[in-house]
Enzyme design. Structure first.
Site, mmCIF file in Angstrom:
data_model
loop_
_atom_site.group_PDB
_atom_site.id
_atom_site.type_symbol
_atom_site.label_atom_id
_atom_site.label_comp_id
_atom_site.label_asym_id
_atom_site.label_seq_id
_atom_site.Cartn_x
_atom_site.Cartn_y
_atom_site.Cartn_z
ATOM 1 N N ARG A 6 0.846 -1.208 0.000
ATOM 2 C CA ARG A 6 0.000 0.000 0.000
ATOM 3 C C ARG A 6 0.871 1.245 0.000
ATOM 4 N NH1 ARG A 6 -3.861 0.792 5.090
ATOM 5 N NH2 ARG A 6 -1.829 0.565 6.078
ATOM 6 N N SER A 7 1.842 1.303 0.913
ATOM 7 C CA SER A 7 2.788 2.423 0.921
ATOM 8 C C SER A 7 4.076 1.936 0.256
ATOM 9 C CB SER A 7 3.052 2.868 2.354
ATOM 10 O OG SER A 7 3.301 1.750 3.169
ATOM 11 N N VAL A 66 -1.561 -9.198 3.716
ATOM 12 C CA VAL A 66 -1.784 -7.976 4.506
ATOM 13 C C VAL A 66 -2.526 -8.338 5.784
ATOM 14 C CG1 VAL A 66 -1.860 -6.575 2.392
ATOM 15 C CG2 VAL A 66 -3.997 -7.322 3.446
ATOM 16 N N LYS A 67 -2.754 -7.354 6.606
ATOM 17 C CA LYS A 67 -3.459 -7.533 7.867
ATOM 18 C C LYS A 67 -4.761 -8.320 7.644
ATOM 19 C CE LYS A 67 -3.849 -4.287 11.693
ATOM 20 N NZ LYS A 67 -2.471 -4.362 12.202
ATOM 21 N N ALA A 68 -5.030 -9.290 8.528
ATOM 22 C CA ALA A 68 -6.253 -10.094 8.397
ATOM 23 C C ALA A 68 -7.488 -9.221 8.607
ATOM 24 C CB ALA A 68 -6.227 -11.242 9.407
ATOM 25 N N SER A 100 2.663 -21.936 7.493
ATOM 26 C CA SER A 100 3.158 -22.070 8.858
ATOM 27 C C SER A 100 4.667 -22.000 8.894
ATOM 28 C CB SER A 100 2.707 -23.398 9.451
ATOM 29 O OG SER A 100 3.332 -23.575 10.702
ATOM 30 N N GLY A 101 5.182 -21.578 10.017
ATOM 31 C CA GLY A 101 6.631 -21.536 10.185
ATOM 32 C C GLY A 101 7.143 -20.140 10.477
ATOM 33 N N GLY A 102 6.203 -19.205 10.592
ATOM 34 C CA GLY A 102 6.579 -17.846 10.974
ATOM 35 C C GLY A 102 7.459 -17.186 9.927
ATOM 36 N N LYS A 113 -4.885 -25.353 8.705
ATOM 37 C CA LYS A 113 -3.891 -24.497 9.359
ATOM 38 C C LYS A 113 -4.347 -24.146 10.780
ATOM 39 C CE LYS A 113 -0.411 -21.635 10.026
ATOM 40 N NZ LYS A 113 -0.811 -20.537 10.846
ATOM 41 N N HIS A 123 -3.752 -27.133 12.922
ATOM 42 C CA HIS A 123 -2.304 -27.182 13.158
ATOM 43 C C HIS A 123 -1.949 -26.289 14.348
ATOM 44 C CE1 HIS A 123 1.524 -25.050 12.816
ATOM 45 N NE2 HIS A 123 2.043 -26.170 12.370
ATOM 46 N N ASN A 124 -2.453 -25.082 14.353
ATOM 47 C CA ASN A 124 -2.147 -24.169 15.464
ATOM 48 C C ASN A 124 -2.713 -24.677 16.778
ATOM 49 O OD1 ASN A 124 -1.219 -22.632 13.323
ATOM 50 N ND2 ASN A 124 -1.893 -20.713 14.223
ATOM 51 N N GLU A 181 -0.531 -27.253 18.046
ATOM 52 C CA GLU A 181 0.668 -26.578 18.563
ATOM 53 C C GLU A 181 0.435 -26.101 20.012
ATOM 54 O OE1 GLU A 181 2.104 -23.569 15.785
ATOM 55 O OE2 GLU A 181 2.439 -22.216 17.459
HETATM 56 P P1 ATR Z 1 0.950 -6.072 11.448
HETATM 57 O O1 ATR Z 1 0.263 -5.882 12.742
HETATM 58 O O2 ATR Z 1 0.855 -7.450 10.909
HETATM 59 O O3 ATR Z 1 2.358 -5.505 11.392
HETATM 60 P P2 ATR Z 1 0.369 -3.890 9.662
HETATM 61 O O4 ATR Z 1 1.766 -3.471 9.804
HETATM 62 O O5 ATR Z 1 -0.660 -2.864 9.960
HETATM 63 O O6 ATR Z 1 0.055 -5.219 10.444
HETATM 64 O O7 ATR Z 1 0.141 -4.354 8.176
HETATM 65 C C1 ATR Z 1 0.836 -5.419 7.579
HETATM 66 C C2 ATR Z 1 0.744 -5.236 6.072
HETATM 67 O O8 ATR Z 1 -0.620 -5.062 5.688
HETATM 68 C C3 ATR Z 1 1.494 -4.008 5.590
HETATM 69 O O9 ATR Z 1 2.083 -4.341 4.374
HETATM 70 C C4 ATR Z 1 0.386 -3.005 5.439
HETATM 71 O O10 ATR Z 1 0.629 -1.994 4.495
HETATM 72 P P3 ATR Z 1 1.372 -0.604 4.917
HETATM 73 O O11 ATR Z 1 2.834 -0.923 4.917
HETATM 74 O O12 ATR Z 1 0.999 0.337 3.841
HETATM 75 O O13 ATR Z 1 0.830 -0.239 6.255
HETATM 76 C C5 ATR Z 1 -0.732 -3.863 4.945
HETATM 77 N N1 ATR Z 1 -2.040 -3.280 5.164
HETATM 78 C C6 ATR Z 1 -2.659 -3.040 6.336
HETATM 79 N N2 ATR Z 1 -3.883 -2.526 6.137
HETATM 80 C C7 ATR Z 1 -4.055 -2.427 4.799
HETATM 81 C C8 ATR Z 1 -5.119 -1.950 3.959
HETATM 82 N N3 ATR Z 1 -6.262 -1.514 4.473
HETATM 83 N N4 ATR Z 1 -4.915 -2.000 2.631
HETATM 84 C C9 ATR Z 1 -3.761 -2.444 2.107
HETATM 85 N N5 ATR Z 1 -2.744 -2.908 2.834
HETATM 86 C C10 ATR Z 1 -2.870 -2.889 4.166
#
Ligand code: ATR
Length: 473
Positions: free
Chosen positions: A36-37, A77-79, A131-133, A185, A188-189, A192
């Site tokens: 995104r950035s 990206v973030k779940a 899995s595996g971090g 998955k 699996h967790n 764990e």
């Molecule tokens: P974490 O808690 O896992 O570190 P995060 O840093 O907020 O979560 O996001 C992890 C990734 O998801 C990053 O690549 C983030 O993009 P930015 O580097 O631009 O923050 C991406 N991400 C989070 N929210 C997003 C959104 N709404 N759209 C696109 N990418 C997103």
């Protein structure tokens, strides 16, 4: 506009995403990358550009255009809502037959929902457990992709190449349709959690019953790691226990607060198990043990409660340690057996047709629960793919036979002395339950019929019965 040259793309360049992209590039794939950035994308190219062929894209449109057809784009990206937003953006830019892959730790029900929505739009959606971090993502994870067979034909060879390998066999296989990969998955967790709790209980027993130091117990785990318990978690336990806190010179574990955190996949597993009615007591005890450790006011209030314990002295420490090892192995077999029954049940209910032996096989490397023991599970399902209970396989029943007396001694010891070992104890209770010819559920049925006219079945006749209970005994 970018040329369509990349084999695969990854969007989301936080640690997991960039490591997965680097792993792909190191394995010779041309990888489009996007975040995104843009700064994170540039950083990957700047710091790791020499590891392979990266195609950085600033906009999502450029990212999609950089991919060769049928396109494969991995989302890391973030779940939650962020993943939904990125899926939507990608889908609007892609063409029929293209494949969107979610490698995040998504809830499998979200994956089912997303797969259906994306399929409507003529695209493929793959929910994939990884899995595996961070380390695994970079050097070879265990990968559990769901989705259509067609999408796996395109994606599978790449994932198999970048996954961990054990005896030359990749730790990746097509798990099944839609949510199957993320479900597996999740389990699996959960397993764990159980594994970690069992190890922690073994440590606690040695500490409290034998007064051993952390380092001494670490040595025991080192020894155990040379036998059938040989696994990543036992190995790191030996290291953690022998680690010294540089600040105080004390054992590291002796300066760590005894409150375990959790991110929720254990709880998800327990919720799902309760819903489909599979007793995953090992995972449940492990999840609740973490909750108990973090229940600060409750633990403060509970501290002075009557103990009623007996002072049982251990006559033969070496024999005691061997009993603990056997109890640990038996309880571990129960936890895995329960986890596999959960996968089987969910697979039946959702029509996933998951190959249980293959799941054990792809967990042998790359992931946190990797262990020699998983070979025994694969072999069991090879002997009998329809095996209704893993514990009933000849290898497992044989091993439990060798361990069950040790297991009982340890559970009685803990009951008498008050060392809490919920996962050991409830695994033994489950074992006795599953092997019992009769359970007291007949009385439960009687009670249900009494207060709610819920009816019951009889041992001597077919049919459904209800008794008119009013007053008479
Ligand atoms: P974490 O808690 O896992 O570190 P995060 O840093 O907020 O979560 O996001 C992890 C990734 O998801 C990053 O690549 C983030 O993009 P930015 O580097 O631009 O923050 C991406 N991400 C989070 N929210 C997003 C959104 N709404 N759209 C696109 N990418 C997103």
């Amino acid at each position: 506009p970018a040329k369509a040259v990349a084999d695969i793309g990854v969007t989301g360049m936080a640690v997991m995403g960039s490591n997965l992209a680097r792993n792909l590039a190191r394995n010779g794939f041309k990888v489009a990358i996007h975040n995104r950035s843009a700064a994170k994308t540039e950083k990957v190219v700047k710091e790791h550009g020499d590891e392979g062929e990266f195609f950085p894209a600033e906009s999502m449109a450029d990212f999609v255009n950089a991919l060769s057809a049928p396109r494969v784009a991995i989302i890391m990206v973030k779940a939650g809502p962020a993943t939904d937003a990125v899926i939507d953006e990608l889908a609007s830019l892609m063409d029929p037959g293209d494949i969107i892959v979610d490698c995040g730790n998504s809830n499998w029900r979200d994956t089912v929902r997303r797969e259906a929505a994306i399929r409507e739009r003529g695209l493929h959606f793959v929910g994939s457990g990884v899995s595996g971090g961070e380390e695994g993502a970079l050097n070879g994870p265990s990968i559990m992709p769901g989705g259509t067979p067609e999408s796996y034909r395109r994606l599978g060879p790449m994932f198999e190449k970048i996954s961990a390998h054990v005896d030359g066999v990749p730790c990746c296989t097509h798990v099944g349709p839609d949510g199957a990969g993320h479900f597996v998955k999740m389990v699996h967790n959960g397993i764990e959690y159980a594994d970690m709790q069992l190890i922690a209980e073994a440590y606690d027993l040695m500490r409290k019953a034998l007064g051993m130091s952390a380092a001494e117990i670490g040595k025991v785990f080192e020894e155990w790691n040379r036998g059938e318990l040989d696994s990543y978690l036992i190995e790191i336990t030996a290291d953690v226990l022998q680690h010294v806190d540089p600040k105080t010179g004390k054992a590291f574990v002796d300066v760590v607060l005894d409150r375990a955190s959790q991110k929720g996949t254990g709880a998800w597993t327990v919720q799902n198990a309760a819903e489909v009615g599979v007793p995953t007591t090992g995972i449940a005890e492990a999840t609740f043990a973490r909750s108990l450790s973090g229940s600060v006011p409750e633990r403060q209030a509970g501290r002075g409660l009557p103990a009623g314990t007996e002072d049982v002295s251990v006559a033969d420490p070496a024999a005691f340690i061997e009993d603990v090892r056997r109890a640990l192995y038996a309880s571990k077999m129960v936890a895995y057996s329960q986890g596999f029954e959960l996968i089987r049940k969910a697979s039946e209910e959702n029509g996933w047709n998951v190959d249980l032996g293959a799941m054990a096989r792809i967990w042998r490397g790359g992931c946190i629960i990797r262990a020699v023991f998983l070979n025994r599970i694969t072999e069991a399902y090879e002997r009998d793919p329809k095996l209704p209970l893993l514990l009933a396989d000849p290898y497992f029943s044989g091993e439990i036979g060798k361990s069950v007396e040790s297991w009982r001694r340890i559970v009685s010891f803990s009951a008498l002395t008050g060392v809490p070992i919920p996962a050991f104890a409830s695994s033994l209770a489950y074992y006795d339950g599953v092997r019992a010819a009769e359970l007291p559920a007949n009385l439960i049925q009687g009670q249900r019929d009494f207060f709610g006219a819920h009816t019951y079945k009889r041992v001597d006749r077919e049919g459904t019965f209800h008794t008119l209970w009013s007053g008479d005994r």
